[in-house]
Design an enzyme around this catalytic site. Structure first.
Site, PDB file in Angstrom:
ATOM      1  N   HIS A 258       0.822  -1.215   0.000  1.00 34.70           N
ATOM      2  CA  HIS A 258       0.000   0.000   0.000  1.00 34.70           C
ATOM      3  C   HIS A 258       0.858   1.267   0.000  1.00 34.70           C
ATOM      4  O   HIS A 258       0.773   2.090  -0.909  1.00 34.70           O
ATOM      5  CB  HIS A 258      -0.908   0.039   1.247  1.00 34.70           C
ATOM      6  CG  HIS A 258      -1.843  -1.124   1.354  1.00 34.70           C
ATOM      7  ND1 HIS A 258      -1.536  -2.249   2.072  1.00 34.70           N
ATOM      8  CD2 HIS A 258      -3.071  -1.322   0.838  1.00 34.70           C
ATOM      9  CE1 HIS A 258      -2.550  -3.110   1.988  1.00 34.70           C
ATOM     10  NE2 HIS A 258      -3.494  -2.573   1.251  1.00 34.70           N
ATOM     11  N   ASP A 259       1.668   1.421   1.041  1.00 32.76           N
ATOM     12  CA  ASP A 259       2.449   2.655   1.186  1.00 32.76           C
ATOM     13  C   ASP A 259       3.566   2.778   0.143  1.00 32.76           C
ATOM     14  O   ASP A 259       3.777   3.863  -0.405  1.00 32.76           O
ATOM     15  CB  ASP A 259       3.005   2.766   2.608  1.00 32.76           C
ATOM     16  CG  ASP A 259       1.891   2.943   3.642  1.00 32.76           C
ATOM     17  OD1 ASP A 259       0.770   3.331   3.235  1.00 32.76           O
ATOM     18  OD2 ASP A 259       2.117   2.706   4.833  1.00 32.76           O
TER      19      ASP A 259
END
Length: 328
Positions: A258-259
């Site tokens: 995600h990040d």
């Protein structure tokens, strides 16, 4: 997000100090395109004290030439009580690093003797907005409490910044913490809505694309075998509990990036396909708190609700994973 040759972009990274945050920070610190001025920390995956310690841990492992300011920010969401993800990221937010010892029995990750800045994260953000104006790029990896607080303190200065790339939301797919909501927006929906209404240029890197970027456990272990060093060892260690969670609950032995994907979009926006949409965040719903609701109707109300975000709807997964591999 200008791509002038040899021009680095001044960047602030706002993070809640979890496992995929650490991977994104390693990418950013190794990226020649980004000039990281500060890392601001917010409560989310873990409490803000521990999250700040985790950022310092990553810096001590990567050892960048110049250390950005590390500044602590908000300890809890604007309105809601604090909710964390220690069950997924480990009690320390980084896969419980105190479990690991060297061959001689000493801790692999000894206590840090470095301290964060005494400046408050909100002041650091506002100062950077003033100093760099529309050159400034902010990448948010956690709940948007720090950004919303800065906007509430001085909306005019915050409007001068170039863009915010936000890891958050889910527009065309279900949430991951509830059926409706992605984790960062769920933790502080009020802050997410403040940012959405801010008039600042926003890019939303949500679950629509994040779930298309898997990192298999095998790849992490292969990397460690191929080039054993402090960074590959740390990546293998900190992702162990996180990846076991996905193995046990989703049948995929690995994790979603995600990040790191949000960081990759900050480095190279051409990795994703976006659509300009009007997005609002549900703050009061009985079942839908934290829902990111985009107006995707054929008859959109552009007059009253003009698009306020570039929403990432597709990603070139192979190119992204190649960039990720280069930078970690």
């Amino acid at each position: 997000m200008t791509n002038h040759q040899n021009m680095t972009v001044p960047v602030i990274i706002d993070t809640d100090g979890g496992v995929d945050d650490a991977l994104a920070l390693i990418m950013a610190l190794n990226s020649p395109q980004l000039d990281i001025k500060a890392i601001t920390v917010v409560a989310g995956n873990i409490n803000v004290e521990q999250a700040t310690n985790n950022v310092l841990r990553v810096l001590s492992i990567v050892q960048p030439h110049t250390w950005p300011i590390v500044a602590k920010g908000c300890e809890k969401p604007l309105v809601k009580p604090l909710f964390n993800a220690a069950g997924i990221h480990g009690a320390d937010g980084l896969g419980e690093l105190d479990r690991f010892v060297q061959a001689d029995g000493t801790p692999r990750y000894p206590q840090l003797n470095i301290e964060p800045s005494t400046d408050n994260a909100i002041d650091v953000i506002l100062k950077a907005a003033q100093e760099y104006g529309d050159r400034l790029l902010i990448v948010t990896l956690g709940p948007l409490t720090n950004l919303a607080t800065a906007i509430q303190q001085d909306a005019a200065i915050m409007k001068q910044i170039g863009r915010i790339v936000i890891m958050g939301g889910a527009v065309t797919v279900p949430g991951n913490i509830t059926p409706a909501a992605e984790f960062n927006f769920f933790v502080d929906p009020d802050a997410a809505q403040v940012v959405m209404e801010s008039g600042i240029a926003l890019t939303l890197v949500g679950l629509d694309v994040a779930m298309k970027a898997p990192l298999p456990r095998q790849l992490v272990e292969d990397n460690l075998q191929r080039r054993p060093d402090k960074v590959t060892q740390f990546i293998a260690d900190c992702t162990e509990i996180y990846m076991a969670f996905y193995r046990d609950y989703e049948g995929f032995y690995g994790c979603y990036l995600h990040d790191p994907l949000a960081m990759a979009v900050a480095i190279d926006p051409s990795l994703v396909t976006t659509e300009s949409l009007y997005v609002m965040v549900e703050t009061k719903g009985r079942f839908t708190t934290g829902l990111s609701l985009a107006d995707r109707r054929d008859r959109r109300d552009h007059q009253n609700n003009p698009p306020n975000a570039e929403v990432c709807l597709d990603v070139d997964t192979q190119r992204f994973l190649k960039l990720f591999a280069q930078l970690v």
